[in-house]
Design an enzyme around this catalytic site. Sequence first.
Site: not given
Ligand code: ADP
Ligand code: MG
Length: 397
Positions: A35, A353
Amino acid sequence: MMKTIDDLAVAGRRVLVRDDLNVPVDGGRVTDDGRILAALTTVTALLDRGAGVIVCSHLGRPKGEPDPKYSLAPVAARLSELLGRPVELAADTVGPDAQAAVAALRPGGLVMLENLRFEAGETSKDDALRGAFADQLAALADLYVADGFGAVHRKHASVYDVALRLPHAAGYLVQAEVAALSRLTADIRHPYVVVLGGAKVADKFEAIGSLISAADRILIGGAMAFPFLVAQGHKVGASLLEASQVELAGGYLAQAARDGVPIVLPSDFIVAPERAAGVPHQVVAADAIPADQMGLDIGPETARSFAASIREASTVFWNGPMGVFELAPYAGGSSAVASALTDSGAFSLIGGGDTGAALHALGFPESAFGYVSTGGGASLEFIEGKTLPGLAVLQDE
Ligand code: ADP
Ligand code: MG
């Protein structure tokens, strides 16, 4: 019409730039600077054109008061390295230190304000409180540039109210985001596949309804999968789950069945007793997650099936990692999805993010994809066709 910075006479003026520099920080160091890199084009252009630039951003979720844990200091340091120029960080956001730093600002100089969310007015639901903080921000500058795309869905003082108070324009990042995301709001090339994952399920859940209407197929991984599996009657052991979402997930499954849009859930998972790298982990079927284990990544069979769907798509929107990609044993699912995207001829748009951070961490260059959005919630809401306060406020006749 949305003005851009090319429509503003910035030389010799103080320009307040709202960026989204909400990057992951660990031990005082920025661990993913995507970013910050995305903010450089606008900041550099303004500096080169002789503006005095005042950069502001939020970082994390401090509670409306100063909290050293959420200082922008590591971000200022990284921005300075990337720009190759000094970046002075004020000790406060709109207080005496910020005012003094801005008063000393020269054309071509740059000051960063401390975390916007150190001030309760930034995120207040009370228009008067937000307005009062926006007055203080506006008093620092002559012009306002909106370039924090990741925050434009928030009706916050620095995103919305300040634009009502100063002549304003969109920065290059906001312009680029709007152009790219607009490709997913009209004339979408089909088949259109949506891939959802991540952990901030509550923030994203609302978007699923409109994605079902737009997409031909929805692939769900990450912690997003668990409410759906539970709605189907499966047990998910110790996996991350918000019970309140199960009913909604059931509603989406019903909607998708009516509309004939497949919602594809994982058929297998990599599970472990805790969210850690050095513990025994194994592959299990999605309907056989042991009670004391948690699903931390989609399994290899799911990864192959998701990759196959992606290769057949003409348009792909991906938001949310497929697993805990930060830990090597659980990065395979996100890697498989990213790799399928690089092989496919589809226009791919990636938002979130952490999803962007996953691409960088797993070694995929952004140029391998159609567009990597810096916005998570903002990109989702844009695709849903919602009015985003921070974009609406930039519209002038
Ligand atoms: P973004 O920022 O891309 O929108 P999120 O903030 O929703 O994504 O989620 C990102 C986080 O999700 C990562 O830190 C990852 O470790 C976690 N994550 C992905 N799959 C799982 C899971 N099965 N259980 C727990 N955490 C998860
Ligand atoms: Mg996130």
